[in-house]
Design a protein around this motif. Structure first.
Motif, short mmCIF file in Angstrom:
data_model
loop_
_atom_site.label_atom_id
_atom_site.label_comp_id
_atom_site.label_asym_id
_atom_site.label_seq_id
_atom_site.Cartn_x
_atom_site.Cartn_y
_atom_site.Cartn_z
N VAL A 35 32.71 38.12 38.23
CA VAL A 35 32.65 39.36 39.13
C VAL A 35 33.98 39.40 39.40
O VAL A 35 35.23 40.42 39.01
CB VAL A 35 32.20 38.97 41.09
CG1 VAL A 35 32.31 39.79 42.13
CG2 VAL A 35 30.70 38.95 40.50
N LEU A 36 35.43 38.20 39.82
CA LEU A 36 36.31 37.65 39.71
C LEU A 36 37.21 38.95 38.35
O LEU A 36 38.20 39.54 38.85
CB LEU A 36 36.55 36.79 40.55
CG LEU A 36 38.30 36.79 40.89
CD1 LEU A 36 38.68 37.43 41.75
CD2 LEU A 36 38.36 35.01 40.83
N LEU A 37 37.55 38.18 37.37
CA LEU A 37 38.17 38.04 36.13
C LEU A 37 38.34 39.98 35.57
O LEU A 37 39.20 40.70 35.58
CB LEU A 37 37.83 37.45 34.58
CG LEU A 37 37.74 36.01 34.78
CD1 LEU A 37 36.88 35.93 33.87
CD2 LEU A 37 39.01 35.87 35.61
N PRO A 38 36.52 40.40 35.43
CA PRO A 38 37.13 41.99 35.71
C PRO A 38 38.08 42.86 36.49
O PRO A 38 38.88 43.83 36.57
CB PRO A 38 35.38 42.86 35.43
CG PRO A 38 35.01 41.63 35.51
CD PRO A 38 35.71 40.42 35.50
N ALA A 39 37.54 42.42 38.18
CA ALA A 39 38.52 42.93 38.73
C ALA A 39 39.70 42.62 38.57
O ALA A 39 40.81 42.95 39.11
CB ALA A 39 37.75 42.78 40.76
N LEU A 40 40.40 41.87 38.83
CA LEU A 40 41.39 41.34 38.25
C LEU A 40 41.84 42.14 36.99
O LEU A 40 43.41 42.52 37.07
CB LEU A 40 42.34 39.25 38.27
CG LEU A 40 41.59 38.89 39.42
CD1 LEU A 40 41.62 37.82 38.95
CD2 LEU A 40 42.42 39.32 40.23
N TRP A 41 41.61 42.08 36.17
CA TRP A 41 41.80 42.78 34.62
C TRP A 41 42.40 44.02 34.73
O TRP A 41 42.85 44.73 34.59
CB TRP A 41 41.51 42.59 33.43
CG TRP A 41 41.86 42.54 32.39
CD1 TRP A 41 42.64 43.40 31.65
CD2 TRP A 41 40.14 42.95 31.26
NE1 TRP A 41 42.65 43.64 30.47
CE2 TRP A 41 41.42 43.36 29.70
CE3 TRP A 41 39.04 42.65 30.85
CZ2 TRP A 41 40.58 43.07 28.74
CZ3 TRP A 41 38.51 42.33 29.69
CH2 TRP A 41 38.70 43.14 28.65
N ALA A 42 41.30 44.56 35.99
CA ALA A 42 41.75 46.27 35.50
C ALA A 42 42.72 46.29 36.83
O ALA A 42 43.43 47.19 36.08
CB ALA A 42 40.30 46.95 36.40
N GLY A 43 42.86 45.14 37.70
CA GLY A 43 44.17 45.51 38.60
C GLY A 43 45.52 45.01 38.11
O GLY A 43 46.51 45.86 38.15
N LEU A 44 45.16 44.57 36.98
CA LEU A 44 46.69 43.71 36.31
C LEU A 44 46.82 45.43 35.28
O LEU A 44 47.95 45.86 35.56
CB LEU A 44 46.68 43.11 35.34
CG LEU A 44 47.61 42.69 34.21
CD1 LEU A 44 48.32 42.13 34.68
CD2 LEU A 44 46.84 42.07 32.87
N LEU A 45 46.14 46.12 34.45
CA LEU A 45 45.67 47.05 33.73
C LEU A 45 46.80 48.65 34.73
O LEU A 45 47.99 49.24 34.38
CB LEU A 45 45.03 47.83 33.20
CG LEU A 45 44.42 47.11 32.47
CD1 LEU A 45 42.98 47.05 31.58
CD2 LEU A 45 45.81 46.66 31.30
N LEU A 46 46.10 48.43 35.76
CA LEU A 46 46.32 50.12 36.87
C LEU A 46 47.88 49.35 37.33
O LEU A 46 48.94 50.25 37.80
CB LEU A 46 45.66 49.97 38.31
CG LEU A 46 44.08 50.62 37.28
CD1 LEU A 46 43.20 50.36 38.59
CD2 LEU A 46 44.64 51.88 37.55
N CYS A 47 47.96 47.83 37.39
CA CYS A 47 49.51 47.58 37.94
C CYS A 47 50.26 47.67 37.28
O CYS A 47 51.67 48.58 37.41
CB CYS A 47 49.32 46.50 38.59
SG CYS A 47 50.74 46.04 39.25
N ILE A 48 50.47 47.87 36.07
CA ILE A 48 51.10 48.22 34.50
C ILE A 48 51.08 49.51 34.42
O ILE A 48 52.53 50.11 34.44
CB ILE A 48 50.90 47.90 33.85
CG1 ILE A 48 50.48 46.61 33.09
CG2 ILE A 48 51.30 48.20 32.06
CD1 ILE A 48 50.26 45.31 32.01
#
Length: 143
Positions: free
Chosen positions: A7-20
């Motif tokens: 649950v956590l890793l895809p959300a963090l990954w998506a956040g990273l991509l959106l932030c970039i």
């Protein structure tokens, strides 16, 4: 533990991509346009390593937790493909295009790279959405 990471890793990954995509890259071009290409290139180099690691880790987690449902595996592998093609395959071609070599221009290669990054973002967002869906995410504790 694996379910929490699922649950956590895809959300963090998506956040990273959106932030970039929405914060880091535009800010660099606004503040340091003369060095923006080098700085953003470094950001994307680091993002590619993180994306590869997360894609492989999530593929393993999805295979372990839901061997009968492979959509999560395909989403993670699709994101991995987008990383390899969009960064590792296109970056050398973009460097050559800056020198006037190759059949595609830098702009064309940049557009293709952007397409891979956008597709990766969509795949990771779907992965995060699915992981957080009722019945698929974390189960409430019994205490």
């Amino acid at each position: 533990m694996l379910q929490r990471l699922r649950v956590l890793l895809p959300a963090l990954w998506a956040g990273l991509l959106l932030c970039i995509a929405t914060l880091a890259t535009p800010a660099v071009f606004a503040v340091a346009p003369e060095a923006a290409g080098r700085i953003v290139g470094r950001i994307f180099a680091q993002e590619a390593v993180v994306s590869m690691a997360l894609a492989l880790l999530l593929t393993a987690i999805e295979r372990k937790l839901a061997p009968e449902r492979q959509l999560g595996v395909w989403l993670a592998l699709g994101a991995l493909f987008c990383t390899v093609a969009g960064y590792y395959a296109l970056q050398p071609m973009m460097a050559a295009a800056r020198l006037g070599q190759g059949s595609l221009s830098f702009g064309q290669l940049h557009a293709i790279s952007l397409g891979f990054f956008a597709l990766k973002g969509v795949l990771v967002l779907v992965l995060a959405w699915r992981a957080a869906a009722p019945g698929r995410g974390l189960r409430p504790s019994s205490s």
